[in-house]
Scaffold this active site. Sequence first.
Site, PDB file in Angstrom:
ATOM      1  N   SER A   1       0.829  -1.217   0.000  1.00 32.98           N
ATOM      2  CA  SER A   1       0.000   0.000   0.000  1.00 32.98           C
ATOM      3  C   SER A   1       0.860   1.263   0.000  1.00 32.98           C
ATOM      4  O   SER A   1       0.325   2.367  -0.047  1.00 32.98           O
ATOM      5  CB  SER A   1      -0.940   0.005   1.206  1.00 32.98           C
ATOM      6  OG  SER A   1      -0.211  -0.112   2.407  1.00 32.98           O
TER       7      SER A   1
ATOM      8  N   ASN B   1      -2.484  -2.460  13.415  1.00 29.23           N
ATOM      9  CA  ASN B   1      -3.936  -2.287  13.298  1.00 29.23           C
ATOM     10  C   ASN B   1      -4.423  -1.012  13.989  1.00 29.23           C
ATOM     11  O   ASN B   1      -5.208  -0.248  13.428  1.00 29.23           O
ATOM     12  CB  ASN B   1      -4.662  -3.514  13.865  1.00 29.23           C
ATOM     13  CG  ASN B   1      -4.268  -4.779  13.138  1.00 29.23           C
ATOM     14  OD1 ASN B   1      -3.629  -4.710  12.086  1.00 29.23           O
ATOM     15  ND2 ASN B   1      -4.635  -5.933  13.681  1.00 29.23           N
TER      16      ASN B   1
ATOM     17  N   THR C   1     -39.462  26.005 -11.132  1.00 29.46           N
ATOM     18  CA  THR C   1     -39.725  24.625 -10.725  1.00 29.46           C
ATOM     19  C   THR C   1     -39.898  23.866 -12.043  1.00 29.46           C
ATOM     20  O   THR C   1     -40.416  24.433 -13.015  1.00 29.46           O
ATOM     21  CB  THR C   1     -40.997  24.483  -9.852  1.00 29.46           C
ATOM     22  OG1 THR C   1     -42.119  24.857 -10.637  1.00 29.46           O
ATOM     23  CG2 THR C   1     -40.925  25.364  -8.613  1.00 29.46           C
ATOM     24  N   HIS C   2     -39.425  22.652 -12.073  1.00 27.28           N
ATOM     25  CA  HIS C   2     -39.433  21.839 -13.307  1.00 27.28           C
ATOM     26  C   HIS C   2     -38.686  22.532 -14.436  1.00 27.28           C
ATOM     27  O   HIS C   2     -38.980  22.307 -15.608  1.00 27.28           O
ATOM     28  CB  HIS C   2     -40.863  21.524 -13.773  1.00 27.28           C
ATOM     29  CG  HIS C   2     -41.748  21.012 -12.701  1.00 27.28           C
ATOM     30  ND1 HIS C   2     -41.925  19.671 -12.439  1.00 27.28           N
ATOM     31  CD2 HIS C   2     -42.506  21.659 -11.775  1.00 27.28           C
ATOM     32  CE1 HIS C   2     -42.753  19.520 -11.429  1.00 27.28           C
ATOM     33  NE2 HIS C   2     -43.121  20.718 -10.997  1.00 27.28           N
TER      34      HIS C   2
ATOM     35  N   SER D   1     -12.825  26.164 -27.847  1.00 26.23           N
ATOM     36  CA  SER D   1     -12.938  24.975 -28.681  1.00 26.23           C
ATOM     37  C   SER D   1     -11.803  24.981 -29.697  1.00 26.23           C
ATOM     38  O   SER D   1     -11.453  26.034 -30.235  1.00 26.23           O
ATOM     39  CB  SER D   1     -14.282  24.978 -29.407  1.00 26.23           C
ATOM     40  OG  SER D   1     -14.225  24.119 -30.525  1.00 26.23           O
TER      41      SER D   1
ATOM     42  N   LYS E   1     -16.553  29.606 -29.662  1.00 30.67           N
ATOM     43  CA  LYS E   1     -17.068  29.000 -28.433  1.00 30.67           C
ATOM     44  C   LYS E   1     -16.376  29.413 -27.142  1.00 30.67           C
ATOM     45  O   LYS E   1     -15.185  29.678 -27.111  1.00 30.67           O
ATOM     46  CB  LYS E   1     -17.013  27.477 -28.557  1.00 30.67           C
ATOM     47  CG  LYS E   1     -17.964  26.957 -29.614  1.00 30.67           C
ATOM     48  CD  LYS E   1     -18.412  25.562 -29.324  1.00 30.67           C
ATOM     49  CE  LYS E   1     -19.371  25.546 -28.162  1.00 30.67           C
ATOM     50  NZ  LYS E   1     -19.757  24.197 -27.799  1.00 30.67           N
TER      51      LYS E   1
ATOM     52  N   ASN F   1     -16.653  27.662 -23.407  1.00 30.73           N
ATOM     53  CA  ASN F   1     -17.291  26.508 -22.777  1.00 30.73           C
ATOM     54  C   ASN F   1     -17.143  26.477 -21.252  1.00 30.73           C
ATOM     55  O   ASN F   1     -16.107  26.887 -20.724  1.00 30.73           O
ATOM     56  CB  ASN F   1     -16.690  25.213 -23.343  1.00 30.73           C
ATOM     57  CG  ASN F   1     -17.009  25.022 -24.811  1.00 30.73           C
ATOM     58  OD1 ASN F   1     -18.056  25.460 -25.278  1.00 30.73           O
ATOM     59  ND2 ASN F   1     -16.102  24.400 -25.537  1.00 30.73           N
TER      60      ASN F   1
ATOM     61  N   GLU G   1     -18.603  21.758 -15.705  1.00 25.78           N
ATOM     62  CA  GLU G   1     -18.915  20.399 -16.147  1.00 25.78           C
ATOM     63  C   GLU G   1     -18.101  19.358 -15.383  1.00 25.78           C
ATOM     64  O   GLU G   1     -18.615  18.319 -14.966  1.00 25.78           O
ATOM     65  CB  GLU G   1     -18.660  20.264 -17.656  1.00 25.78           C
ATOM     66  CG  GLU G   1     -19.706  20.997 -18.484  1.00 25.78           C
ATOM     67  CD  GLU G   1     -19.317  21.126 -19.953  1.00 25.78           C
ATOM     68  OE1 GLU G   1     -20.215  21.223 -20.777  1.00 25.78           O
ATOM     69  OE2 GLU G   1     -18.111  21.140 -20.270  1.00 25.78           O
TER      70      GLU G   1
ATOM     71  N   GLN H   1      -7.394  -2.002   4.234  1.00 26.57           N
ATOM     72  CA  GLN H   1      -6.401  -1.209   3.513  1.00 26.57           C
ATOM     73  C   GLN H   1      -7.028  -0.475   2.323  1.00 26.57           C
ATOM     74  O   GLN H   1      -6.523   0.553   1.869  1.00 26.57           O
ATOM     75  CB  GLN H   1      -5.280  -2.143   3.032  1.00 26.57           C
ATOM     76  CG  GLN H   1      -4.179  -1.462   2.268  1.00 26.57           C
ATOM     77  CD  GLN H   1      -3.016  -2.407   2.014  1.00 26.57           C
ATOM     78  OE1 GLN H   1      -2.332  -2.813   2.939  1.00 26.57           O
ATOM     79  NE2 GLN H   1      -2.810  -2.787   0.764  1.00 26.57           N
TER      80      GLN H   1
HETATM   81  N1  ARG Z   1      -1.224  -1.567   5.196  1.00 26.95           N
HETATM   82  C1  ARG Z   1      -2.192  -2.000   6.176  1.00 26.95           C
HETATM   83  C2  ARG Z   1      -3.449  -1.136   6.019  1.00 26.95           C
HETATM   84  O1  ARG Z   1      -3.365  -0.110   5.430  1.00 26.95           O
HETATM   85  C3  ARG Z   1      -1.648  -1.821   7.543  1.00 26.95           C
HETATM   86  C4  ARG Z   1      -2.179  -2.730   8.567  1.00 26.95           C
HETATM   87  C5  ARG Z   1      -1.633  -4.038   8.410  1.00 26.95           C
HETATM   88  N2  ARG Z   1      -2.005  -4.911   9.481  1.00 26.95           N
HETATM   89  C6  ARG Z   1      -1.937  -6.227   9.335  1.00 26.95           C
HETATM   90  N3  ARG Z   1      -2.305  -6.927  10.319  1.00 26.95           N
HETATM   91  N4  ARG Z   1      -1.568  -6.763   8.201  1.00 26.95           N
HETATM   92  O2  ARG Z   1      -4.514  -1.493   6.455  1.00 26.95           O
END
Ligand code: ARG
Length: 476
Positions: free
Chosen positions: A37, A124, A170-171, A292, A298, A300, A305, A337
């Site tokens: 990650s 965690n 409205t509408h 454009s 144009k 725009n 958008e 994650q």
């Molecule tokens: N990269 C993990 C996340 O973003 C970190 C936590 C990982 N914990 C584990 N028990 N593998 O959630």
Amino acid sequence: MSEKGRHHVSSQKGVVKAWAGRFGKRTAAEVEEFSSSVPFDLRLWPYDIRGSIAHVRMLARCGIIDAEEARAILRALREIADELACGAFPVRVEHEDIHMNIEVRLREKLGKVAGKLHTARSRNDQVALDMHLWALDAFQELMGAVRELQGVLLDRAEAEGMRAVMPGYTHLQQAQPVLLAHHLLAHFWAFQRDVARLAEFRQRASMNPLGACALAGTSLPVDPEYTRRVLGLESCYANSIDAVSDRDFVCELLFACAMIMTHLSRLAEEIIIWSSYEWGFVELDDAYATGSSTMPQKKNPDVAELARAKCGRAYGNLVRLLTVLKGLPLAYNRDLQEDKEATFDSVDHTLGSLRVMSGLMRTVRFCTDRMARATQEHICATELVDYLVRKGAPFRDAHAAVARMVRRCLDEGRSWREWSEEDLKRAHPLLDLAALERLDPERTVASKRSPGGTAPERVRESLLQARRILMEWGKV
Ligand code: ARG
């Protein structure tokens, strides 16, 4: 909050992991690649360092590690923060996430002592904390950006909106005349609900999951109340399993973004329609419009958008996270994650959209003459009904009589002004020439004095109230 492109992320296959002791083989390269990650959670580093500093201070204070060790770890963490800040930190994909990358770097600097940082803490609760802290900064930025746009709407409403009468719809059919200020303030008040929603979300973001460790708490004498205070958070979790499983606050943030984007898209949609030749209610500033490549004439409304379209991301990201959480057993699962990219994407694009729409709204020219000219005569028909009601006619009868009059006007191509006293009496016995004087958009606007209505004195009250709200925020 953003860390784009500042770091070089390298990949070296098969390094020894923190958890390698239990394993007989190294991780497959494709698993490392699949599960890493760090390419996206790198931007959590300032929060990770802050969390670690608070944690180490707590460990020393509670006598879990000694003061000398704590000082060494704190010093090294600050060095690492400097490296991360200037892009000198070696980010490595094989170390999975930003948390492990920082830990590995700490070990390179300190050797064995570095291993004490992870005492009484698991990734965690660590990653949950990082998301809490990140979300609180996102709160500040979003509030600032919503406030900025509200300020622009309010400035424009005050400066030009009180003098301009425009058709209210409205509408998407002309309904009743309103002050431009009233219309702009309608958007202001919608954004005010976003502000309230963000403030609500903030309470649940401001919670400290530290002390939960992996999920069950710890036998070591930790003090989550202390880390809470050091980190400036409002409360601690009552349950360690909940502390590491909870991503409700992230969903709330994503919903707040989705709702802000919804409001922005409605504003953007109006700007798009209003800037068309047929409407001509606004002219975009050249700096906030695009041209454009084929049609030289144009101009725009691409900015509006895109703001409208980015709703898709915001909704998608909300559904994405809700789906990750649905049926997910307690406590931590790697699924969690997947909260990060969705969150970063929504917040980045919501901020971007808010900021650019503030610029657009600050510079757009309101074509108030055109608004007045575009106001159809029959837009005041309800006034005639109210006139009859005030004279004692039942509403339904009055409505039916005026509806027939509108029909005749349309069929015969006549203006109200051409109706004689007898014509009027025939249309409804309580009608007279005085009634026709009501059929003026400005007079109609002035008559809508009910609370929250478009009469100038009501709108002036609303402007004052809105200004007070914005000034209160400025003081925070
Ligand atoms: N990269 C993990 C996340 O973003 C970190 C936590 C990982 N914990 C584990 N028990 N593998 O959630």
